[in-house]
Design an enzyme around this catalytic site. Structure first.
Site, mmCIF file in Angstrom:
data_model
loop_
_atom_site.group_PDB
_atom_site.id
_atom_site.type_symbol
_atom_site.label_atom_id
_atom_site.label_comp_id
_atom_site.label_asym_id
_atom_site.label_seq_id
_atom_site.Cartn_x
_atom_site.Cartn_y
_atom_site.Cartn_z
ATOM 1 N N TYR A 164 -9.917 -9.581 14.708
ATOM 2 C CA TYR A 164 -9.776 -11.020 14.507
ATOM 3 C C TYR A 164 -8.708 -11.596 15.423
ATOM 4 O O TYR A 164 -7.649 -10.980 15.628
ATOM 5 C CB TYR A 164 -9.361 -11.313 13.061
ATOM 6 C CG TYR A 164 -10.438 -11.004 12.049
ATOM 7 C CD1 TYR A 164 -11.676 -11.630 12.090
ATOM 8 C CD2 TYR A 164 -10.200 -10.079 11.041
ATOM 9 C CE1 TYR A 164 -12.655 -11.340 11.150
ATOM 10 C CE2 TYR A 164 -11.166 -9.785 10.088
ATOM 11 C CZ TYR A 164 -12.402 -10.428 10.159
ATOM 12 O OH TYR A 164 -13.359 -10.139 9.228
ATOM 13 N N LYS A 224 8.555 5.025 -12.545
ATOM 14 C CA LYS A 224 8.039 3.662 -12.747
ATOM 15 C C LYS A 224 7.067 3.303 -11.619
ATOM 16 O O LYS A 224 7.046 3.946 -10.567
ATOM 17 C CB LYS A 224 9.212 2.688 -12.758
ATOM 18 C CG LYS A 224 9.998 2.660 -11.454
ATOM 19 C CD LYS A 224 11.288 1.873 -11.583
ATOM 20 C CE LYS A 224 12.080 1.912 -10.289
ATOM 21 N NZ LYS A 224 13.380 1.259 -10.416
#
Ligand SMILES: *Cc1c(COP(=O)(O)O)cnc(C)c1O
Length: 366
Positions: free
Chosen positions: A255, A42
């Site tokens: 950042y 899955k």
């Protein structure tokens, strides 16, 4: 894959998937449990590629494959996989038509859904028995609610799912008792009985059930203390150095300027970021392997680029850095990445790897 196309896929960042290790992990589980496998593929085989992984696992002659949705089953069918495919999330009747076309086996626990399955034409199905997770399936002490239905169309199998199989807290044993109670309350025992996910397989010896349903172990993630087996790593996340920057004392990186050079430092910019699934929470925490040395992410991970400190490592633009997986004798496990990323789940690290990272398949770790 041709050398040329591999070359263009590896100019920035990618995932090397070691199919040899995947198959050995499956073989180890099968040997240990002594019953066949139904590998869970899955979520695109936990992010590593459902078709490639399922094809490789076919070597182990599995009983079938497990998915979560009908489209995931359709993908396996389109790739020519003919074994049983079980859908391990409840289906609504709206999905039954497509499920039949793809010849998938639904797992049902809701009496209304079972009734709809029977009345829309029936077909193989497994009864989902809920024993403590309260996610999917019929409560273990409510089998009377389906007694008539399972007489009308007996399920081919019945199963439950453990909520804490990676812990040694007695909970899966208790769930298994409830499962047995439920089975005893059915008019007849279905032929195929199954319960164990990865954690439930490696915490006991031979399986008492018809098959095992491993997922995460196949893809290289272990199941904590008390596990009798450890997997080999399968996913190796690589990124190229795109640029090198020489910093002076006090210079900052990325950042928010959260990383500050103390004395002269050298920083490498990698072509991978959080939009590739390399989590922002790995800023200033994630480990990196480069030419046999271990170093660390410097500053915040940005969308497309991540910086690492390479002050003491001779390197050049174009060199390959490993952010998860093996580099020579060194290893960063998926669990290491998850722990560094503020204690994420390793399942989420793997399934979070984005499509921008090409998956390259190998028989051995390159
Ligand atoms: C995902 C899943 C598994 C596999 O679980 P792992 O912990 O990854 O081994 C097994 N059974 C069911 C029903 C699942 O949904």
């Amino acid at each position: 894959m041709s050398t040329e196309s591999t070359a263009t896929l590896t100019t920035r960042a990618w995932v090397d998937v070691d199919l040899g290790a995947l198959v050995r992990n499956g073989a180890a589980l099968q040997r240990h449990a002594g019953v066949p496998l139904v590998p869970m593929v899955k979520a695109d085989a936990y992010g590593l590629g459902a078709v490639a992984c399922a094809r490789a696992l076919e070597r182990l002659d599995p009983m079938g494959f497990g998915v979560a949705t009908v489209p995931e089953a359709e993908e396996l069918r389109a790739a020519g996989i003919r074994r049983p495919v079980f859908v391990f999330s409840p289906l609504l009747p709206a999905d039954f038509g497509a499920a039949r076309v793809a010849a998938v086996t639904p797992t049902l626990g809701d009496p209304a859904a079972i009734t709809a399955w029977i009345e829309s034409g029936g077909g193989a199905w497994h009864l989902a028995i809920e024993t403590g997770m309260h996610r999917a399936g019929l409560r273990w002490d409510e089998m009377a609610h389906v007694a008539d239905l399972v007489r009308r169309l007996p399920p081919d199998g019945a199963f439950t799912h453990f909520h804490s199989s990676e812990r040694n807290d007695g909970s899966w044993e208790r769930q298994e008792e409830r499962f047995l109670t439920a089975l005893a309350a059915l008019p007849a025992r279905p032929a195929l009985l199954h319960a164990q996910n990865s954690g439930g397989i490696v915490r006991r010896d031979a399986s008492p059930w018809s098959f095992i349903r491993p997922g995460v172990f196949l893809y290289g993630v272990g199941s904590g203390d008390g596990a009798q087996l450890l997997p080999e790593p399968v996913a190796h996340v690589r990124a190229r150095i795109l640029e090198l920057h020489d910093l002076q004392d006090g210079d900052t990186v990325s950042y928010g300027a959260t990383w500050r050079a103390v004395g002269p430092r050298r920083v490498a910019t990698l072509g991978i970021g959080y939009a590739d699934g390399y989590r922002r929470s790995l800023g200033n925490k994630g480990a990196a392997l480069l030419h046999g040395a271990r170093t660390c992410v410097a500053g915040v991970v940005t969308m497309d680029m991540t910086m690492i400190d390479v002050t003491d490592i001779a390197c050049a633009a174009g060199d390959i850095v490993t952010l998860c997986g093996r580099d020579g004798g060194s290893l960063i496990t998926v669990e290491d990445v998850a722990t560094a990323a503020d204690f994420m789940s390793p399942y989420e690290v793997l399934t979070g790897l984005r499509q921008r990272l090409p998956r390259l398949y190998h028989e051995a770790v390159p």
